[in-house]
Design an enzyme around this catalytic site. Structure first.
Site, PDB file in Angstrom:
ATOM      1  N   GLY A   1      -9.991   0.652   1.261  1.00 11.60           N
ATOM      2  CA  GLY A   1     -10.455   1.484   2.363  1.00 11.60           C
ATOM      3  C   GLY A   1     -11.780   2.137   2.016  1.00 11.60           C
TER       4      GLY A   1
ATOM      5  N   GLU B   1       0.836  -1.189   0.000  1.00 11.44           N
ATOM      6  CA  GLU B   1       0.000   0.000   0.000  1.00 11.44           C
ATOM      7  C   GLU B   1       0.878   1.249   0.000  1.00 11.44           C
ATOM      8  OE1 GLU B   1      -4.098  -0.741   1.738  1.00 11.44           O
ATOM      9  OE2 GLU B   1      -2.796  -0.477   3.456  1.00 11.44           O
TER      10      GLU B   1
ATOM     11  N   SER C   1      -6.565   3.621  -2.949  1.00  4.30           N
ATOM     12  CA  SER C   1      -7.573   4.205  -3.833  1.00  4.30           C
ATOM     13  C   SER C   1      -8.058   3.253  -4.929  1.00  4.30           C
ATOM     14  CB  SER C   1      -7.052   5.520  -4.431  1.00  4.30           C
ATOM     15  OG  SER C   1      -6.775   6.448  -3.391  1.00  4.30           O
TER      16      SER C   1
HETATM   17  C1  PEP Z   1      -6.535   1.264   3.165  1.00  2.00           C
HETATM   18  O1  PEP Z   1      -7.251   1.636   4.076  1.00  2.00           O
HETATM   19  O2  PEP Z   1      -5.722   0.382   3.397  1.00  2.00           O
HETATM   20  C2  PEP Z   1      -6.697   1.868   1.841  1.00  2.00           C
HETATM   21  C3  PEP Z   1      -6.020   1.383   0.848  1.00  2.00           C
HETATM   22  O3  PEP Z   1      -7.553   2.942   1.752  1.00  2.00           O
HETATM   23  P1  PEP Z   1      -8.157   3.587   0.389  1.00  2.00           P
HETATM   24  O4  PEP Z   1      -8.701   2.440  -0.442  1.00  2.00           O
HETATM   25  O5  PEP Z   1      -9.229   4.514   0.860  1.00  2.00           O
HETATM   26  O6  PEP Z   1      -7.035   4.275  -0.316  1.00  2.00           O
END
Ligand code: PEP
Length: 253
Positions: free
Chosen positions: A236, A170, A215
């Site tokens: 997320g 991530e 995202s």
């Molecule tokens: C996460 O919470 O690990 C994440 C990737 O959030 P988002 O998808 O909102 O970027």
């Protein structure tokens, strides 16, 4: 080898009893309708809602994990929740080392490694999160940073334990920002991670599930998940409504 796609929803610190009941009902009916044609799906609710969500996941095509865990097994650790407690209520997975825990609570990779160990010892699967900041990427340090974060965990585990890990890549600059890593950028880091495990054991590397997070949405999920080393996503924001989450689950079918 073919690895099953996994899509995991990290609800972070969001929701109420009512909104979570609505989200679960949307997910359960949406996932039922698609029958076997979707990825393996997990949700990671806030701790106070875990029991209720775990109960609803029984006999459903949906699993439930925790967003964090304490290292000690039990005892005088006010406010903490142990891996044994999570296992006791029926959780199967735990997120360890999410960048928000690293940033908000100063969690370092050696603590992340201990959390992974505690999770494994309780019979649960740790989803070990790693990823670079924008500053790291711009300075060409992505592999160094991700490599060091993973080495801290890998160095503490034997091969039997390594075979049970899931990794989530991530990039910090892509989490909650609307900026997704391109499929090529993500694939490059995923291949680096798989090679790192291959240097220990080829079979473990081949079976390792590596999720991409940052995202992910219905519109970009299919392209990301079609990369050879991307085995699904940690989602997320887009996991907070069934309308947004279900198309991502279906993109992993
Ligand atoms: C996460 O919470 O690990 C994440 C990737 O959030 P988002 O998808 O909102 O970027």
């Amino acid at each position: 080898m073919t690895r099953q796609t996994l899509v995991a929803g990290n609800w972070k610190m969001n929701g109420t009893t009512d909104s979570i009941a609505e989200l679960m009902s949307g997910l359960l009916s949406g996932l039922d309708q698609t029958g076997g044609k979707q990825a393996q799906v997990l949700v990671f609710p806030p701790t106070v809602y875990l029991n209720a969500v775990v109960d609803q996941c029984r006999n459903a095509p949906l699993g439930c994990g925790a967003q964090d865990v304490a290292v000690p097994e039990s005892g005088a650790h006010t406010g903490d929740v142990s891996a044994a407690m999570l296992a006791d209520i029926g959780c199967t997975h735990v997120l360890v080392g999410h960048s928000e825990r690293r940033a908000d609570h100063g969690e370092r990779s050696d603590l992340v490694a201990q959390k992974a160990r505690a999770t494994l010892d309780a019979g649960l699967v740790p989803v070990v999160c790693c990823g670079e900041t924008l500053e790291d990427r711009d300075a060409g340090r992505t592999e160094k940073v991700v490599g060091e974060q993973l080495d801290a965990v890998i160095s503490q585990l034997d091969e039997a334990a390594l075979a049970r890990l899931i990794v989530a890549y991530e990039p910090v600059w892509a989490i909650g920002t609307g900026k997704t890593a391109s499929a090529d950028q993500a694939q490059q880091v995923h291949a680096f991670i798989r090679n790192k495990f291959a240097s220990i054991n080829d079979t473990i590397a081949d079976r390792l599930i590596i999720l991409y997070g940052g995202s992910v949405k219905g519109e970009n999920a299919a392209e990301l998940f079609s990369q050879p080393d991307i085995d699904g996503g940690l989602i997320g924001g887009a996991s907070l409504t069934a309308e947004q989450f279900l198309p991502i689950c279906q993109a992993g079918a």
